[in-house]
Structures are given as structure tokens and as C-alpha cells.
Design a protein around this motif. Sequence first.
Motif, PDB file in Angstrom:
ATOM      1  N   VAL A  72       1.162  13.078   5.211  1.00 38.06           N
ATOM      2  CA  VAL A  72       0.539  14.244   5.150  1.00 38.06           C
ATOM      3  C   VAL A  72      -0.182  14.391   6.573  1.00 38.06           C
ATOM      4  O   VAL A  72      -1.128  13.569   6.919  1.00 38.06           O
ATOM      5  CB  VAL A  72      -0.772  14.451   4.100  1.00 38.06           C
ATOM      6  CG1 VAL A  72      -1.356  15.528   3.922  1.00 38.06           C
ATOM      7  CG2 VAL A  72       0.131  13.989   2.827  1.00 38.06           C
ATOM      8  N   HIS A  83      -2.264   4.963  15.818  1.00 41.09           N
ATOM      9  CA  HIS A  83      -3.163   4.122  15.472  1.00 41.09           C
ATOM     10  C   HIS A  83      -2.411   2.878  15.530  1.00 41.09           C
ATOM     11  O   HIS A  83      -1.046   2.554  15.273  1.00 41.09           O
ATOM     12  CB  HIS A  83      -3.687   4.328  14.099  1.00 41.09           C
ATOM     13  CG  HIS A  83      -2.576   4.372  13.012  1.00 41.09           C
ATOM     14  ND1 HIS A  83      -2.017   3.488  12.466  1.00 41.09           N
ATOM     15  CD2 HIS A  83      -2.117   5.773  12.545  1.00 41.09           C
ATOM     16  CE1 HIS A  83      -0.979   3.954  11.485  1.00 41.09           C
ATOM     17  NE2 HIS A  83      -1.000   5.353  11.584  1.00 41.09           N
ATOM     18  N   ARG A 142      -6.544   5.037   3.746  1.00 43.14           N
ATOM     19  CA  ARG A 142      -6.831   3.987   3.263  1.00 43.14           C
ATOM     20  C   ARG A 142      -6.899   2.694   4.195  1.00 43.14           C
ATOM     21  O   ARG A 142      -5.479   2.339   4.373  1.00 43.14           O
ATOM     22  CB  ARG A 142      -6.568   3.433   1.868  1.00 43.14           C
ATOM     23  CG  ARG A 142      -7.461   2.656   1.025  1.00 43.14           C
ATOM     24  CD  ARG A 142      -6.860   2.223  -0.193  1.00 43.14           C
ATOM     25  NE  ARG A 142      -6.890   3.572  -1.071  1.00 43.14           N
ATOM     26  CZ  ARG A 142      -8.074   4.053  -1.772  1.00 43.14           C
ATOM     27  NH1 ARG A 142      -8.927   3.386  -1.665  1.00 43.14           N
ATOM     28  NH2 ARG A 142      -7.709   5.087  -2.603  1.00 43.14           N
ATOM     29  N   GLY A 194       0.681   5.421   3.852  1.00 45.27           N
ATOM     30  CA  GLY A 194       1.131   6.618   2.999  1.00 45.27           C
ATOM     31  C   GLY A 194       0.290   7.277   2.055  1.00 45.27           C
ATOM     32  O   GLY A 194       0.817   7.823   1.210  1.00 45.27           O
TER      33      GLY A 194
HETATM   34  C1  FAD Z   1      -4.850  16.310   3.733  1.00 46.46           C
HETATM   35  C2  FAD Z   1      -4.646  15.214   4.972  1.00 46.46           C
HETATM   36  C3  FAD Z   1      -4.600  15.703   6.228  1.00 46.46           C
HETATM   37  C4  FAD Z   1      -4.175  14.833   7.208  1.00 46.46           C
HETATM   38  N1  FAD Z   1      -4.181  15.146   8.593  1.00 46.46           N
HETATM   39  C5  FAD Z   1      -3.994  14.354   9.468  1.00 46.46           C
HETATM   40  C6  FAD Z   1      -3.739  14.896  10.892  1.00 46.46           C
HETATM   41  O1  FAD Z   1      -3.756  16.013  11.176  1.00 46.46           O
HETATM   42  N2  FAD Z   1      -3.429  13.894  11.853  1.00 46.46           N
HETATM   43  C7  FAD Z   1      -3.513  12.544  11.513  1.00 46.46           C
HETATM   44  O2  FAD Z   1      -3.514  11.785  12.556  1.00 46.46           O
HETATM   45  N3  FAD Z   1      -3.804  12.086  10.190  1.00 46.46           N
HETATM   46  C8  FAD Z   1      -3.755  13.158   9.188  1.00 46.46           C
HETATM   47  N4  FAD Z   1      -4.050  12.646   8.104  1.00 46.46           N
HETATM   48  C9  FAD Z   1      -4.078  11.068   7.900  1.00 46.46           C
HETATM   49  C10 FAD Z   1      -2.612  10.651   7.872  1.00 46.46           C
HETATM   50  O3  FAD Z   1      -1.905  10.995   6.704  1.00 46.46           O
HETATM   51  C11 FAD Z   1      -2.840   8.904   7.448  1.00 46.46           C
HETATM   52  O4  FAD Z   1      -3.308   8.240   8.441  1.00 46.46           O
HETATM   53  C12 FAD Z   1      -1.520   8.497   7.462  1.00 46.46           C
HETATM   54  O5  FAD Z   1      -1.497   7.012   6.776  1.00 46.46           O
HETATM   55  C13 FAD Z   1      -0.890   8.318   8.571  1.00 46.46           C
HETATM   56  O6  FAD Z   1       0.778   7.747   8.234  1.00 46.46           O
HETATM   57  P1  FAD Z   1       1.344   6.480   9.214  1.00 46.46           P
HETATM   58  O7  FAD Z   1       2.824   6.639   8.827  1.00 46.46           O
HETATM   59  O8  FAD Z   1       0.987   6.738  10.715  1.00 46.46           O
HETATM   60  O9  FAD Z   1       0.743   5.237   8.708  1.00 46.46           O
HETATM   61  P2  FAD Z   1       0.752   4.541   7.254  1.00 46.46           P
HETATM   62  O10 FAD Z   1       2.087   3.759   7.112  1.00 46.46           O
HETATM   63  O11 FAD Z   1       0.638   5.479   6.147  1.00 46.46           O
HETATM   64  O12 FAD Z   1      -0.202   3.434   7.294  1.00 46.46           O
HETATM   65  C14 FAD Z   1       0.187   2.141   8.078  1.00 46.46           C
HETATM   66  C15 FAD Z   1      -0.778   1.191   8.254  1.00 46.46           C
HETATM   67  O13 FAD Z   1      -1.806   2.004   9.132  1.00 46.46           O
HETATM   68  C16 FAD Z   1      -3.243   2.211   8.802  1.00 46.46           C
HETATM   69  N5  FAD Z   1      -3.768   3.503   8.944  1.00 46.46           N
HETATM   70  C17 FAD Z   1      -3.430   4.588   8.720  1.00 46.46           C
HETATM   71  N6  FAD Z   1      -4.095   5.778   9.061  1.00 46.46           N
HETATM   72  C18 FAD Z   1      -5.183   4.949  10.051  1.00 46.46           C
HETATM   73  C19 FAD Z   1      -5.875   5.516  10.971  1.00 46.46           C
HETATM   74  N7  FAD Z   1      -6.318   6.614  10.915  1.00 46.46           N
HETATM   75  N8  FAD Z   1      -6.625   4.282  11.777  1.00 46.46           N
HETATM   76  C20 FAD Z   1      -6.331   3.168  11.618  1.00 46.46           C
HETATM   77  N9  FAD Z   1      -5.321   2.691  10.879  1.00 46.46           N
HETATM   78  C21 FAD Z   1      -4.596   3.673  10.007  1.00 46.46           C
HETATM   79  C22 FAD Z   1      -2.992   1.966   7.307  1.00 46.46           C
HETATM   80  O14 FAD Z   1      -4.367   1.569   6.525  1.00 46.46           O
HETATM   81  C23 FAD Z   1      -2.114   1.045   6.910  1.00 46.46           C
HETATM   82  O15 FAD Z   1      -2.483  -0.141   7.065  1.00 46.46           O
HETATM   83  C24 FAD Z   1      -4.129  13.313   6.849  1.00 46.46           C
HETATM   84  C25 FAD Z   1      -4.409  13.104   5.658  1.00 46.46           C
HETATM   85  C26 FAD Z   1      -4.290  13.931   4.775  1.00 46.46           C
HETATM   86  C27 FAD Z   1      -4.470  13.686   3.397  1.00 46.46           C
END
Ligand code: FAD
Length: 361
Positions: free
Chosen positions: A182, A202, A352, A357
Motif C-alpha cells: 500500500v 528502508h 509493522r 506487507g
Molecule cells: C494507507 C497506507 C499508505 C502508505 N503510504 C506509503 C507511502 O506513501 N510511502 C511509503 O514509503 N510507505 C507507505 N506505506 C507503508 C508501506 O506500505 C510499508 O512500509 C510497506 O511495508 C512497504 O513494503 P516493502 O515491500 O518495502 O516492505 P515489506 O516487504 O512490507 O517489509 C519488509 C521488512 O521491512 C520492514 N519495513 C517496512 N516498512 C518499513 C519502514 N518504513 N522502515 C523500516 N522498516 C520497514 C518490515 O517491518 C519488514 O521487516 C503506507 C502504508 C499504508 C497502510
Amino acid sequence: MSQTSMRELACEARLKLRHLPDYMDSITDRLQSFEADASHQGQRIDFRFAFGGASIDMERLVMRANAADRDGLARIKDLLATAVQVYAKAENPEIVWTGDLSGETSLAQFREMTVTEVRDLTAHMRRVSFSGEDLGRFAKFGGMHIRMLFPTMDVPDPLWPVLGANGLPVWPADDRKPVARVYTIRALDVAKGIIDVDFLVHPGESVGSAWAIQAKPGMKVGIMGPVGRPVRQAEWYVMGADETGLPALARLLETLPAETKGVAFVEIADEREKQTIDNVTGIELHWLTRDGVPAGEDRLLTEAVRSVAWPQDGSAFGWFAAEASAAKIVREYWRDTLRLGRDQTLAAAYWRRGAAGLMAG
Ligand SMILES: Cc1cc2nc3c(=O)[nH]c(=O)nc-3n(C[C@H](O)[C@H](O)[C@H](O)COP(=O)(O)OP(=O)(O)OC[C@H]3O[C@@H](n4cnc5c(N)ncnc54)[C@H](O)[C@@H]3O)c2cc1C
């Protein structure tokens, strides 16, 4: 097409549920949080949205939807079917819509998008611009977010979702399914067909962040939306966000009415992550830096948000978007300590620690 656009569109689905009345409070609550007005007519509850109407009849076990246009009808079908699936899950409901748009297979909320530009706002925030067709619906319904569908190493060439008979998305093949995350539409230009998304880069294994690191013009993703509840209009706001909530917070500061007052806090890793926001409101913006504390462990943001005194008069709203444990602290403070209602607060978990995801399913 021309025939249906002349009149209101309508459809219905039977609900073969044994305990429908048991779920109705939760379903009603959910639809009201998407700005529906609800009214009871005996065993039937009617819902009125800005873009159409719906009803659920507990005696005749049927739900109905009506709207002036296709986008509106698709939106209401999606809201109703999702609510029923969530709260009647134990009965594994089978939903089949009949009436207008029932033979439709293209998914109203889906678009394929192409990367047009990639640039770094800061060391860890990367802005990606995407072009796509017919983006008008992403400016409707009050939702600021999208579910982004990414190709991965395992599925480099995914198949996009289509519309199922239940009004919800169906994935053509399990082994060609993209991975969803998202994100927020940071900026939207419907006329030019462009959206901007700000990706936090990140550490750790990831899908969204990993995709953003190697994003290049010409690459394709899918998006579905808009996702999320409308932010209530108020005269005063208290806001809090970490880097993941920053794109939404920035968009609010750039689009809320100029006379809006309040205070907003943004948590960032360090000074270098500050970015320019064209704040058109009277909301005071403060940056808080973690300076070495890992993301999701610092408590400066929750303390700052909790220290704010809410005004005695006028309409006020609390908006918070950050790591899940921070969101829980703020939600409990607003709801349980200050006894504020759901219509005055939105404290959302955007990610979290240690979980992949969050909210993407
Ligand atoms: C309504 C909504 C809107 C959002 N808008 C944005 C946006 O505009 N831009 C944006 O960057 N994110 C946004 N997010 C957050 C984003 O969806 C999550 O950070 C997501 O987990 C990113 O996916 P990934 O595949 O990078 O990491 P994932 O595969 O989901 O996670 C992999 C690992 O990274 C860690 N991780 C995830 N996010 C972070 C973080 N921020 N800092 C440190 N570690 C982290 C997790 O805990 C996990 O251990 C939003 C979330 C929601 C619910």
C-alpha cells in the motif's frame, strides 16, 4: 453504453447467510466510516453515499446498489461485498451480483501504470512518477491511497486482476500473481494522467522499497484504488506521521482549506530527511529526528502528539499514520483516555516492525 448512461444503474445480490443480523452493526459501522448515511426501515438498512445508494434487507436476504455512473456502482459493489466478506467470513458467503454491470469483467479500480520519472527527494525518499489512462476515479471517493502491484524476481511478468461475479477482484493465475503493497498518491494530475508516489527506501528484504531502488522509466506496475477512508473536514487538526505517513500528511497540508488550524509532527531519521512541503494551511509543522534510534522504536512522535491540548470549541480531528506500535499508543490515548469517537480520530498502522506487507492483502 448510451442507454445505461441515461438512467440510474442498479444491481443486487442475494445473501445466503444464516446470521446476517448479527453482522449488521459491524457492516453499518464500516460503511458509515466511508461516509455513508444509514437509516433503518424495519428489517432493511439504507445507505446513502455521495455517489449512490445501497440497502441490505435482513428479512429478504438481499443487498442492492445503485449509482448514477459505472465508477460509482463499482465502488458501492466493492464496499458492500468487502464488508460482507469481512464480517460474515465464518459463513464463507457466496456473492453473485445480477443487474447492471453484472457481465463486466474489467476491474474499475485497476490501472496499469508506466514509470515516467524517478528522482530522489532526500537520501531515503524516492519520488516515482507514473502515467496511466483515465485516472479520474483516483480523485473521487476521498481515499488517498493505492494498492500497488509489483512484479518480483519470482513473478517478473505478472497477470493483472479482473472483476469477479462477486464484485471483487479475481487473480487469473496464482503463479502469476503480482505482490501488493500500500502506498499514497502524493500528487495526482488527472488531466495529464500522472500520479506521484514517494517511496521510503528502508533496510531489509522488501518488495516496494526494493522495487523503488531499481525503478526506471518504462517499467510497469499495477495500481488499485483509491483505498482508505476519507479524512473528515475539521477546523483544527492534530497530525502525526513517520516517513511512511509523510506523503499523506504532506498532501493534506497542501490541499486542506487555507483557514485550517492545528499542529503536525513528522518523525524522520535525521535532519537530512527534511523536505519542502507547500503547506497552504495554518497548521504548524514540526520535524522530529530519531538521530540513530531505529525506525519504529522512537517514542518522540507519540509523546509529541499526546502532549497536544485539543481545542474546547469548533470541529477537531486527530490523524496519525506510522509504525503499528506507535499507532496503537496514539489510538488508545485518543479513544480511551480522551474518549474521542471514531468520527474524530484516525490512527493507522502503516507498517509493522518485522512484518512484511502490512495492510496489503
Ligand atoms: C494507507 C497506507 C499508505 C502508505 N503510504 C506509503 C507511502 O506513501 N510511502 C511509503 O514509503 N510507505 C507507505 N506505506 C507503508 C508501506 O506500505 C510499508 O512500509 C510497506 O511495508 C512497504 O513494503 P516493502 O515491500 O518495502 O516492505 P515489506 O516487504 O512490507 O517489509 C519488509 C521488512 O521491512 C520492514 N519495513 C517496512 N516498512 C518499513 C519502514 N518504513 N522502515 C523500516 N522498516 C520497514 C518490515 O517491518 C519488514 O521487516 C503506507 C502504508 C499504508 C497502510
